[in-house]
Design a protein around this motif. Structure first.
Motif, PDB file in Angstrom:
ATOM      1  N   VAL A 104       0.829  -1.201   0.000  1.00 40.39           N
ATOM      2  CA  VAL A 104       0.000   0.000   0.000  1.00 40.39           C
ATOM      3  C   VAL A 104       0.869   1.259   0.000  1.00 40.39           C
ATOM      4  N   LEU A 105       2.026   1.214   0.646  1.00 36.50           N
ATOM      5  CA  LEU A 105       2.944   2.349   0.603  1.00 36.50           C
ATOM      6  C   LEU A 105       3.418   2.615  -0.819  1.00 36.50           C
ATOM      7  N   LEU A 106       3.744   1.541  -1.536  1.00 37.25           N
ATOM      8  CA  LEU A 106       4.261   1.691  -2.891  1.00 37.25           C
ATOM      9  C   LEU A 106       3.196   2.265  -3.827  1.00 37.25           C
ATOM     10  N   PHE A 107       1.962   1.764  -3.727  1.00 27.95           N
ATOM     11  CA  PHE A 107       0.884   2.309  -4.549  1.00 27.95           C
ATOM     12  C   PHE A 107       0.643   3.775  -4.210  1.00 27.95           C
ATOM     13  N   GLY A 108       0.687   4.110  -2.938  1.00 26.39           N
ATOM     14  CA  GLY A 108       0.486   5.495  -2.526  1.00 26.39           C
ATOM     15  C   GLY A 108       1.579   6.413  -3.029  1.00 26.39           C
ATOM     16  N   ILE A 109       2.819   5.941  -2.971  1.00 26.40           N
ATOM     17  CA  ILE A 109       3.950   6.748  -3.440  1.00 26.40           C
ATOM     18  C   ILE A 109       3.895   6.939  -4.949  1.00 26.40           C
ATOM     19  N   ALA A 110       3.500   5.883  -5.685  1.00 24.45           N
ATOM     20  CA  ALA A 110       3.376   5.995  -7.140  1.00 24.45           C
ATOM     21  C   ALA A 110       2.329   7.043  -7.510  1.00 24.45           C
ATOM     22  N   ALA A 111       1.190   7.018  -6.821  1.00 21.32           N
ATOM     23  CA  ALA A 111       0.154   8.019  -7.076  1.00 21.32           C
ATOM     24  C   ALA A 111       0.654   9.416  -6.724  1.00 21.32           C
ATOM     25  N   ALA A 112       1.424   9.514  -5.635  1.00 18.63           N
ATOM     26  CA  ALA A 112       1.957  10.809  -5.211  1.00 18.63           C
ATOM     27  C   ALA A 112       2.890  11.389  -6.263  1.00 18.63           C
ATOM     28  N   LEU A 113       3.734  10.544  -6.854  1.00 16.44           N
ATOM     29  CA  LEU A 113       4.669  11.030  -7.865  1.00 16.44           C
ATOM     30  C   LEU A 113       3.918  11.515  -9.106  1.00 16.44           C
ATOM     31  N   ALA A 114       2.869  10.789  -9.500  1.00 20.80           N
ATOM     32  CA  ALA A 114       2.089  11.204 -10.664  1.00 20.80           C
ATOM     33  C   ALA A 114       1.429  12.570 -10.410  1.00 20.80           C
ATOM     34  N   LEU A 115       0.880  12.745  -9.210  1.00 18.65           N
ATOM     35  CA  LEU A 115       0.241  14.018  -8.876  1.00 18.65           C
ATOM     36  C   LEU A 115       1.265  15.147  -8.786  1.00 18.65           C
ATOM     37  N   ARG A 116       2.447  14.824  -8.263  1.00 17.00           N
ATOM     38  CA  ARG A 116       3.482  15.858  -8.156  1.00 17.00           C
ATOM     39  C   ARG A 116       3.971  16.288  -9.534  1.00 17.00           C
ATOM     40  N   ALA A 117       3.993  15.362 -10.484  1.00 16.44           N
ATOM     41  CA  ALA A 117       4.404  15.722 -11.844  1.00 16.44           C
ATOM     42  C   ALA A 117       3.477  16.796 -12.405  1.00 16.44           C
ATOM     43  N   VAL A 118       2.189  16.693 -12.092  1.00 18.08           N
ATOM     44  CA  VAL A 118       1.233  17.712 -12.537  1.00 18.08           C
ATOM     45  C   VAL A 118       1.538  19.043 -11.851  1.00 18.08           C
ATOM     46  N   PHE A 119       1.788  19.013 -10.544  1.00 18.16           N
ATOM     47  CA  PHE A 119       2.113  20.235  -9.812  1.00 18.16           C
ATOM     48  C   PHE A 119       3.390  20.890 -10.341  1.00 18.16           C
ATOM     49  N   ILE A 120       4.372  20.062 -10.663  1.00 23.66           N
ATOM     50  CA  ILE A 120       5.636  20.595 -11.177  1.00 23.66           C
ATOM     51  C   ILE A 120       5.420  21.312 -12.506  1.00 23.66           C
ATOM     52  N   ALA A 121       4.605  20.705 -13.371  1.00 25.15           N
ATOM     53  CA  ALA A 121       4.316  21.328 -14.667  1.00 25.15           C
ATOM     54  C   ALA A 121       3.565  22.643 -14.478  1.00 25.15           C
ATOM     55  N   VAL A 122       2.597  22.649 -13.570  1.00 26.67           N
ATOM     56  CA  VAL A 122       1.841  23.882 -13.292  1.00 26.67           C
ATOM     57  C   VAL A 122       2.770  24.955 -12.716  1.00 26.67           C
ATOM     58  N   GLY A 123       3.658  24.544 -11.804  1.00 31.74           N
ATOM     59  CA  GLY A 123       4.603  25.490 -11.220  1.00 31.74           C
ATOM     60  C   GLY A 123       5.539  26.090 -12.255  1.00 31.74           C
ATOM     61  N   ALA A 124       6.025  25.237 -13.162  1.00 30.94           N
ATOM     62  CA  ALA A 124       6.926  25.728 -14.220  1.00 30.94           C
ATOM     63  C   ALA A 124       6.213  26.720 -15.130  1.00 30.94           C
ATOM     64  N   ALA A 125       4.953  26.412 -15.470  1.00 23.68           N
ATOM     65  CA  ALA A 125       4.190  27.320 -16.324  1.00 23.68           C
ATOM     66  C   ALA A 125       3.938  28.651 -15.616  1.00 23.68           C
TER      67      ALA A 125
END
Length: 339
Positions: A104-125
């Motif tokens: 469950v930790l691994l699934f949670g971390i994978a989802a977290a990384l995907a969501l952070r990728a969106v935040f990073i793109a928004v931050g860069a823009a």
């Protein structure tokens, strides 16, 4: 100016995906309780991978890229320790058996990384479009630092989470873990197991942490690639690090203070960067090597002071310093007044 070739983006994403798939196979194909030796091995492995990646950036993209990556990775790694506090609370709250915890930790971390990728793109823009983005990021980090200090002795209420509450309403929730599955059938009806709720709780909680950690990394680099890589390699080893330092976490009684100092320092750095770029070129800037040195110093002093304090006062324990519990209390206090 840092130049990041397209092939390096592709190679980095490929490496991260390969490591996640490998980790997933290890965690899911053979569910088991993680011992100290295994946790130590994988923690050292992922730290080594992160360090080797940073060293490779020096000849590939220059010394600035390498230095900024290490500064960002250290920031993310230190802030991710606060995530571990919440992971401990969530796993204990739902009484997750040891053999299913790493899954469950691994699934949670994978989802977290995907969501952070969106935040990073928004931050860069936002940074490229609005010159005052650094000012906003800096003020957010300063506010967060103050809140961490104010609520450093509080633990979060894991049930006080919008996504967790909505998930509970989707379908019936069973108390049986059904061999580590997230969905199962009971009496002819499809039900969700506690693992699904835990997965949602971990992923959504990290989403809140990302609101602070992403601006913090942009405080040491403006390059989205480095922000993404620092986040990814900090999160990759989080599963193993959880099992390695689970007992040590409660002894880091000054961690919230240390993290608040780091966030405040980076907040000041971002505000100075805004002033330098948009107000006056004479305004001072904090170089990345100095930022890295200050962050490492704060972490070392915080850790040593925490262990010394815990040794003389073993009854004290550290807290996650989440704001959600405080809000929950306020809501509960307001309800009788409304009625």
């Amino acid at each position: 100016m840092i130049e990041i070739p397209v092939w390096l983006w592709g190679a980095t994403i490929g490496l991260i995906v390969a490591l996640f798939v490998f980790d997933l196979l290890v965690a899911v194909r053979r569910p088991h309780a993680v011992g100290l030796r295994e946790a130590t091995f994988w923690s050292v492995f992922y730290i080594a991978v992160a360090v080797l990646f940073g060293l490779a950036l020096f000849p590939l993209s220059g010394s600035d890229a390498g230095t900024e990556y290490f500064a960002g990775w250290v920031v993310e790694k230190s802030l991710s320790v606060d995530n571990l506090f919440v992971f401990v609370i969530i796993l204990a709250r739902f009484s997750v058996p040891e053999e299913y915890q790493q899954k469950v930790l691994l699934f949670g971390i994978a989802a977290a990384l995907a969501l952070r990728a969106v935040f990073i793109a928004v931050g860069a823009a936002a940074i490229s479009m609005f010159s005052f983005t650094f000012l906003i990021f800096g003020l957010v980090l300063m506010w967060t630092a103050v809140q961490l200090i104010r609520h450093r002795n509080e633990d979060p209420d894991v049930d006080d989470n919008f996504l967790v509450r909505r998930t509970r309403k989707i379908m019936p929730l069973t108390t049986d873990f059904h061999g580590g599955r997230m969905f199962a059938h009971e009496n002819g009806h499809r039900v969700m197991t506690p693992l699904l709720v835990v997965f949602v709780a971990i992923g959504s909680t990290d989403l809140l942490f990302a609101l602070d950690s992403i601006p913090a990394v942009y405080g040491v680099t403006k390059e989205p690639f480095i922000v993404f890589a620092a986040n990814a390699f900090a999160l990759l080893g989080l599963r193993a690090l959880f099992f390695l330092v689970e007992g040590l976490l409660l002894r880091l009684v000054y961690l919230s203070i240390g993290l608040s100092l780091i966030l405040a320092f980076i907040g000041v750095k971002l505000i100075l960067a805004f002033v330098h770029e948009d107000v006056s070129k004479s305004a001072p800037e904090i170089p990345t090597p100095l930022s890295l040195a200050v962050i490492l110093l704060i972490l070392v002093v915080t850790t040593v002071a925490s262990l010394v304090r815990s040794r003389s006062h073993p009854e004290e324990r550290a807290h996650a310093a989440s704001l959600r519990k405080r809000k929950r209390k306020e809501e509960q206090e307001e309800e009788p007044a409304r009625s």
